[in-house]
Design an enzyme around this catalytic site. Structure first.
Site, PDB file in Angstrom:
ATOM      1  N   ASP A 103      -1.930   6.389  -4.070  1.00 24.59           N
ATOM      2  CA  ASP A 103      -0.832   5.622  -3.484  1.00 24.59           C
ATOM      3  C   ASP A 103      -0.546   4.445  -4.430  1.00 24.59           C
ATOM      4  OD1 ASP A 103      -2.883   3.847  -2.955  1.00 24.59           O
ATOM      5  OD2 ASP A 103      -2.237   3.413  -0.916  1.00 24.59           O
ATOM      6  N   SER A 113       0.816  -1.206   0.000  1.00 26.41           N
ATOM      7  CA  SER A 113       0.000   0.000   0.000  1.00 26.41           C
ATOM      8  C   SER A 113       0.855   1.264   0.000  1.00 26.41           C
ATOM      9  CB  SER A 113      -0.944  -0.064   1.199  1.00 26.41           C
ATOM     10  OG  SER A 113      -1.959   0.885   1.055  1.00 26.41           O
TER      11      SER A 113
END
Lengths: 452, 457
Positions: free
Chosen positions: A245, A101
């Site tokens: 992201d 992530s």
């Protein structure tokens, strides 16, 4: 004594670590085999973000899944929400995303999904962890061995159709918004330009959309790291800028002046849009702004709070049948009609739709939100630090309402303080919010002062 | 004392082999491939390939992950015969290779075979080092930004066939009608390409590669040849028939009259062909192989070097001699290595050598074999009681002291016209008893041996 570095974490959140000495292919493989055993074989979807170790870890995970008798559907490089939606739509037994992530590029991790494409709940994750530690895996024989199939194309289509069903796409396209994008050379690099340009008719100016290249900035999209896209918004006269992201679940938004909006405000705008459209309550984590409460109150809805972590928010959202949720500071919007997952694409579509609907600039929409001031900080984790700190905080604010479900949160009139240990890094996180800059600064200093 | 009733996992100098799921797991694969990535000299790529077993897909994923994690670039040949994988090592200047496949074992088995940069199996010393790394589990994993890259190589067959074509005259072999039982394995890939490229008309049976249900047990022995291949010889009017194992490193054959020939005959036949052709006068084989090879070697002023049973002893023996001293090396299992192919066990090359021999002699295959004296071999096995093996061997040596004894591998005793070999199997918990005699079968000797071994069980 120098602090030992443990750059590997195996727990109820799964497995996460620095690739090389810490996160090894053997660990990834056995964790995947535990997962394959837990879901009982069947079809498992496997995708990844663009980080350099993704290919290696994906092979290790495929090995573990096959060894447990699963059929593996490799979907290649895709955003995490896209993978989750694909899992649910294709009736797979589960899914795995190889991504750390927003963590730095040297990290990798596994995100695990059930047959509905959702995070497992806390109890299920504890069960899986026990299974992993017991190493009593399902061991498929040659006859039970299933195959690897690939499907790189259908998942994004599924995802985007779902998002577009909840906005007025024609209205957005008609505006021909001038949009800037920073996809951090992550999974969004593969699908976001097409989403904004082809699906939403935006005139796009994009940076960091090469999935073969390393992350050009810090992976977490926050104000300090988004200078380049903010500059792009200004210099190319964009209506709005988006930054993702590496696995495309988190979103940061830049207004037309190049100002990076507070993620809490982005969430508040999305909550306002969702509540205006559909019935249902709101779920956010303990560190999310009071602005959400104000917005919900205006719609006559309730706000539930959970410990930090997407899985916790999702678990409660499911339990109370919420219509929208998220984690303010982390830049996540969760809208169940698309899918019960953090999804930057729903966020982008909602904001553009709101701009198209109102004809307002994004800065104007944000300026109408209730104004709060926030401070966030972190302190290196030390054993025995959090407990005494919590005690002194309680003593310092004897009249505050206390919530101990994730560290300690103190609720003051129009303000709050939250201290907790990070789930993913050896850090103590400190957050405070108040109605004025002076008050938040004072509260924040007071907490830091208690560290001695 | 508890002994595993059926060994389903074997980790040794020969590598990793086991029944998938029951003994061989993904964890073994990851650790062994990581050990190999750590063992090899740094820098160069590693080649991988596999046979068609369904579990090969799982094992491939694990092997790729482990090698990439060690910073190795990986070149995947996909499903490919082991000799082709070995050939690609030198051609592509790789550090080594892993062949995923359990060759002559049933479909439920799988294995990793390791090759060094010279394209051949690891020596015992190298294999021991690899095992030590495996057991220590301290692998050289590189930093996240130094990981290897995977690429695939679509055509490894043609460069391999270029080299084969430089040794054998394919055009001269077109006149033969050849039938091959591919036993659902990788040989079909090479043979189809040979037909296309060199205009041969090799007839293939069981040519569809299978992951689970092989056409029959992929062992290269007389029984398997007799199963489907031999009965087809006369109806098809074939000159020769060949059977390959799953990864094409072994071969067995049938003659034009429909006879399934003992797998023991491949080595003597090729010794007879190759000894007079080159400077090499040594035949390297193991203690369980027929004495016919000694007789044939003597005809050509050659010499037989006998080593312990198993691939490892043969590989180590090869390293003692210069390649030009050696005519060929092999076992009675149909696994043959020739110096022209840099000592790779290669069933395809062995088949082509047999056909070339037929062409040069102008004789039928049955005719060539008929010219050899008859040897009769008896083989059996007795369940193992490990702690009594030394006493058994000492007793047998004492009992048969009039013969010439060798303790290279268990006990072999030779007389001028017969011999026996009693040894502990490396793959099953049994003592193997083999005896052979020129002429009729040495039934009395065999039964006496079985009795002795049983009395120690």
């Amino acid at each position: 004594m120098p602090r030992r570095e443990h750059l590997l974490k195996i727990g109820v959140s799964g497995i996460r670590g620095v690739v090389g000495e810490f996160l090894t292919p053997a660990l990834a493989c056995s964790f995947a085999q535990a997962f394959g055993t837990y879901v009982g074989g069947g079809r498992v979807v496997l995708g990844r973000d663009t980080r350099a170790s993704g290919e290696m870890i994906t092979h290790a995970v495929a090995c573990g899944l096959l060894a447990a008798g699963c059929e593996v559907v490799k979907v290649g490089i895709l955003p995490t929400p896209t993978i989750q939606i694909y899992v649910a739509a294709t009736h797979a037994q589960g899914g795995m995303a190889v991504t750390a992530s927003h963590n730095p590029p040297e990290y990798n991790a596994l995100k695990l999904f059930n047959a509905q494409g959702l995070f497992f709940n806390n109890y299920e994750r504890a069960e899986l962890l026990d299974l992993y530690h017991q190493s009593d895996f399902r061991q498929a024989t040659n006859e039970e061995m299933r195959r690897v199939i690939t499907d790189y194309d259908s998942a994004p289509k599924l995802h985007f159709q779902k998002v577009l069903a909840h906005v007025d796409a024609a209205r957005i396209r008609a505006r021909k918004f001038r949009v800037a994008l920073d996809a951090v050379n992550g999974a969004g690099a593969v699908t976001t330009p097409g989403f904004l340009r082809d699906m939403l008719g935006c005139e796009l100016e994009a940076i960091a959309i090469d999935p073969t290249q390393p992350f050009p900035r810090e992976a977490e999209p926050k104000a300090e790291t988004l200078g380049e896209i903010a500059e792009l918004v200004r210099s190319c006269h964009r209506d709005i800028g988006f930054a993702q992201d590496p696995d495309g679940d988190r979103l940061a938004v830049i207004d037309e002046t190049g100002f990076v909006l507070d993620n809490d405000d982005v969430l508040a705008l999305a909550v306002d849009a969702a509540l205006g459209r559909l019935p249902g309550d709101v779920v956010v984590n303990l560190t999310t702004s009071l602005a959400i409460d104000d917005v919900a109150r205006a719609h006559g809805r309730r706000v539930y709070r959970t410990p930090v972590g997407e899985a916790n928010v999702v678990e409660t959202m499911q339990a109370v049948n919420a219509v929208i949720g998220g984690e303010g500071a982390n830049g996540g919007i969760i809208f169940p009609p698309v899918h019960l997952c953090r999804d930057s694409y729903t966020g982008m579509a909602f904001l553009l739709d709101r701009m198209a609907e109102t004809g307002e600039k994004i800065s104007t929409l944000a300026a109408r939100l209730p104004k709060y001031f926030r401070r966030y900080g972190k302190v290196a984790f030390e054993h025995g630090l959090l407990g005494p700190l919590m005690q002194s905080l309680e003593a310092r604010f004897p009249n505050a309402e206390k919530d101990r479900s994730d560290g300690l949160k103190l609720l003051l009139p129009d303000a709050w303080i939250h201290v907790r240990a990070s789930n993913t890094e050896p850090l103590l996180r400190v957050a405070a919010e108040a109605k004025s800059d002076e008050q938040v600064e004072r509260l924040y200093r007071e907490v830091l002062g208690l560290f001695g | 004392m508890a002994v595993a009733a059926a060994r389903s996992l074997r980790i040794s100098q020969v590598g990793l082999r086991g029944v998938v799921g029951g003994g061989l797991t993904a964890a073994h694969v990851l650790d062994f491939a990581s050990a190999f990535g750590t063992f090899l000299e740094p820098g160069k790529a590693v080649i991988i390939g596999r046979d068609p077993r369904a579990s090969g897909v799982m094992i491939r994923e694990g092997v790729v992950a482990a090698l990439l994690a060690c910073g190795r670039d990986v070149i995947d040949l996909g499903i490919a015969p082991t000799p082709v994988i070995q050939h690609a090592i030198r051609r592509m200047d790789a550090a080594g290779a892993i062949s995923i496949g359990a060759s002559h074992n049933g479909a439920e088995w799988n294995a990793l075979k390791f090759f060094g940069r010279n394209g051949i199996y690891l020596s015992t010393a190298e294999a021991n080092e690899l095992l030590d790394i495996y057991h220590l589990k301290k692998f050289s994993f590189v930093e996240w930004n130094q990981l290897g890259k995977l690429r695939t190589e679509a055509n490894a067959l043609d460069p391999y066939l270029d080299e084969v074509a430089a040794v054998f005259d394919f055009s001269a072999l077109r006149k033969f009608r050849v039938v091959v039982d591919c036993c659902s394995g990788t040989s079909a890939l090479v043979l189809r390409r040979i037909n296309e490229r060199f205009g041969l008309g090799i007839i293939l049976i069981n040519e569809k590669m299978q992951g689970v249900a092989f056409a029959h047990e992929p062992a290269t022995n007389k029984e398997m040849v007799a199963l489907q291949l031999a009965p087809l010889m006369k109806p098809l009017g074939a000159d020769a028939g060949f059977l390959f194992d799953a990864d094409s490193d072994r071969v067995a054959f049938a003659t034009e009259d429909g006879t399934a020939v003992s797998e023991e005959m491949v080595l003597p036949l090729l010794a007879d062909y190759l000894l007079p052709r080159g400077a090499g006068k040594l035949v390297i084989t193991n203690c369980s192989t027929t004495a016919l090879v000694d007789e044939i070697a003597a005809r050509h002023a050659g010499e037989v070097v006998r080593v312990a049973v198993g691939r490892q002893a043969a590989i180590d023996a090869l390293s003692i001699y210069r390649p030009e001293q050696i005519a060929l090396a092999g076992e009675g299992t149909g696994a043959i290595m020739m110096p022209q192919f840099r000592f790779v066990y290669d069933g395809i090359a062995a088949m082509l050598a047999v056909l070339s021999m037929m062409r040069e002699r102008g004789e039928k295959l049955s005719g060539i074999l008929a010219a050899y004296p008859k040897y009769s071999i008896l083989k059996g096995q007795v369940p193992l009681v490990t702690h009594r093996i030394p006493a058994l061997l000492a007793a047998l040596r004492e009992l048969y002291h009039d013969g010439r004894a060798s303790m290279v591998d268990g006990l072999r005793v030779d007389w001028p016209d017969r011999w026996f070999h009693v040894r502990v199997s490396q793959t099953e918990p049994v003592v193997r008893i083999i005896c052979e005699q020129r002429g009729e079968a040495p039934r009395d000797l065999y039964e006496a041996l079985v009795e002795h071994v049983r009395s120690h069980a």
